[in-house]
Write a protein that holds these residues in place. Sequence first.
Motif, PDB file in Angstrom:
ATOM      1  N   UNK A  57       0.805  -1.212   0.000  1.00  0.00           N
ATOM      2  CA  UNK A  57       0.000   0.000   0.000  1.00  0.00           C
ATOM      3  C   UNK A  57       0.841   1.266   0.000  1.00  0.00           C
ATOM      4  N   UNK A  58       2.140   1.156   0.248  1.00  0.00           N
ATOM      5  CA  UNK A  58       3.025   2.317   0.256  1.00  0.00           C
ATOM      6  C   UNK A  58       3.876   2.376  -1.008  1.00  0.00           C
ATOM      7  N   UNK A  59       3.836   1.320  -1.807  1.00  0.00           N
ATOM      8  CA  UNK A  59       4.655   1.274  -3.009  1.00  0.00           C
ATOM      9  C   UNK A  59       4.083   2.203  -4.071  1.00  0.00           C
ATOM     10  N   UNK A  60       4.968   2.792  -4.815  1.00  0.00           N
ATOM     11  CA  UNK A  60       4.575   3.648  -5.931  1.00  0.00           C
ATOM     12  C   UNK A  60       4.262   2.765  -7.137  1.00  0.00           C
ATOM     13  N   UNK A  61       3.377   3.214  -8.031  1.00  0.00           N
ATOM     14  CA  UNK A  61       2.972   2.349  -9.151  1.00  0.00           C
ATOM     15  C   UNK A  61       4.130   1.775  -9.974  1.00  0.00           C
ATOM     16  N   UNK A  62       5.131   2.567 -10.252  1.00  0.00           N
ATOM     17  CA  UNK A  62       6.271   2.051 -11.016  1.00  0.00           C
ATOM     18  C   UNK A  62       7.089   1.035 -10.222  1.00  0.00           C
ATOM     19  N   UNK A  63       6.941   1.034  -8.906  1.00  0.00           N
ATOM     20  CA  UNK A  63       7.729   0.151  -8.058  1.00  0.00           C
ATOM     21  C   UNK A  63       7.460  -1.320  -8.339  1.00  0.00           C
ATOM     22  N   UNK A  64       6.263  -1.629  -8.819  1.00  0.00           N
ATOM     23  CA  UNK A  64       5.953  -3.018  -9.135  1.00  0.00           C
ATOM     24  C   UNK A  64       6.911  -3.532 -10.197  1.00  0.00           C
ATOM     25  N   UNK A  65       7.188  -2.709 -11.172  1.00  0.00           N
ATOM     26  CA  UNK A  65       8.089  -3.092 -12.256  1.00  0.00           C
ATOM     27  C   UNK A  65       9.541  -2.772 -11.919  1.00  0.00           C
ATOM     28  N   UNK A  66       9.815  -1.544 -11.535  1.00  0.00           N
ATOM     29  CA  UNK A  66      11.188  -1.081 -11.346  1.00  0.00           C
ATOM     30  C   UNK A  66      11.864  -1.771 -10.158  1.00  0.00           C
ATOM     31  N   UNK A  67      11.187  -1.830  -9.026  1.00  0.00           N
ATOM     32  CA  UNK A  67      11.770  -2.475  -7.846  1.00  0.00           C
ATOM     33  C   UNK A  67      12.031  -3.952  -8.082  1.00  0.00           C
ATOM     34  N   UNK A  68      11.081  -4.619  -8.733  1.00  0.00           N
ATOM     35  CA  UNK A  68      11.246  -6.042  -9.026  1.00  0.00           C
ATOM     36  C   UNK A  68      12.366  -6.270 -10.037  1.00  0.00           C
ATOM     37  N   UNK A  69      12.459  -5.401 -11.031  1.00  0.00           N
ATOM     38  CA  UNK A  69      13.535  -5.506 -12.014  1.00  0.00           C
ATOM     39  C   UNK A  69      14.896  -5.298 -11.352  1.00  0.00           C
ATOM     40  N   UNK A  70      14.991  -4.325 -10.457  1.00  0.00           N
ATOM     41  CA  UNK A  70      16.249  -4.085  -9.750  1.00  0.00           C
ATOM     42  C   UNK A  70      16.642  -5.310  -8.926  1.00  0.00           C
ATOM     43  N   UNK A  71      15.676  -5.925  -8.256  1.00  0.00           N
ATOM     44  CA  UNK A  71      15.956  -7.134  -7.472  1.00  0.00           C
ATOM     45  C   UNK A  71      16.424  -8.271  -8.361  1.00  0.00           C
ATOM     46  N   UNK A  72      15.759  -8.434  -9.489  1.00  0.00           N
ATOM     47  CA  UNK A  72      16.123  -9.495 -10.424  1.00  0.00           C
ATOM     48  C   UNK A  72      17.538  -9.300 -10.972  1.00  0.00           C
ATOM     49  N   UNK A  73      17.838  -8.097 -11.427  1.00  0.00           N
ATOM     50  CA  UNK A  73      19.173  -7.817 -11.987  1.00  0.00           C
ATOM     51  C   UNK A  73      20.263  -7.955 -10.933  1.00  0.00           C
ATOM     52  N   UNK A  74      19.986  -7.514  -9.708  1.00  0.00           N
ATOM     53  CA  UNK A  74      20.962  -7.626  -8.628  1.00  0.00           C
ATOM     54  C   UNK A  74      21.232  -9.091  -8.303  1.00  0.00           C
ATOM     55  N   UNK A  75      20.171  -9.887  -8.207  1.00  0.00           N
ATOM     56  CA  UNK A  75      20.345 -11.310  -7.894  1.00  0.00           C
ATOM     57  C   UNK A  75      21.091 -12.032  -9.017  1.00  0.00           C
ATOM     58  N   UNK A  76      20.774 -11.695 -10.261  1.00  0.00           N
ATOM     59  CA  UNK A  76      21.509 -12.269 -11.400  1.00  0.00           C
ATOM     60  C   UNK A  76      22.994 -11.927 -11.317  1.00  0.00           C
ATOM     61  N   UNK A  77      23.285 -10.659 -11.073  1.00  0.00           N
ATOM     62  CA  UNK A  77      24.682 -10.223 -10.977  1.00  0.00           C
ATOM     63  C   UNK A  77      25.385 -10.913  -9.815  1.00  0.00           C
ATOM     64  N   UNK A  78      24.683 -11.098  -8.713  1.00  0.00           N
ATOM     65  CA  UNK A  78      25.290 -11.774  -7.562  1.00  0.00           C
ATOM     66  C   UNK A  78      25.581 -13.240  -7.894  1.00  0.00           C
ATOM     67  N   UNK A  79      24.672 -13.900  -8.572  1.00  0.00           N
ATOM     68  CA  UNK A  79      24.878 -15.301  -8.948  1.00  0.00           C
ATOM     69  C   UNK A  79      26.108 -15.424  -9.855  1.00  0.00           C
TER      70      UNK A  79
END
Length: 167
Positions: A70-92
């Motif tokens: 309920x506190x997330x901004x609309x773009x956060x659904x895409x942008x925050x998830x994409x950042x998490x995905x890219x970070x986890x990929x880079x870490x792997x």
Amino acid sequence: MKKTRFLTHAAIIAALYAVLTHMQNLLFPGSATWAIQFRASEALCILAFFTPAAIPGLTLGCLVFNLTSGMALPLDFLVGSLASCLAALAMWYTRSWKVKGLPLFGLCMPALMNAILVGWELTVYIGGGFWLNALYVALGELGVLLTLGTVLYFALVKAHLDTKIFG
């Protein structure tokens, strides 16, 4: 069996991330949202050093939290998830690059990815300048990963849980 194990690990990581972030927001309102945040659940990013299941797990966990907070901004659904995905990929992919037994370069990946993507998103929504927003996001990420993440990493390795659970 491998697919089941992968899906189970990803689901558990996603659930842990979402629940821990919600619990933090209940206990310390606002500490897991906006530009200056210290999301303790981000320490789970270190799981990407041990299993590729952490990539969809962390991505989905971030998405679930953002969809349900309920506190997330609309773009956060895409942008925050994409950042998490890219970070986890880079870490792997950088998991074997270590300094004194610590994958230090990989620990910085969530700070880098979130600083760029979430920093941009915050600039779109709240202003304040991209570099300032990126700095705040990066400092929060680095704070979590270089403290809680490092402790969790060494605790898992020392107890051989990295191989027992993910091996």
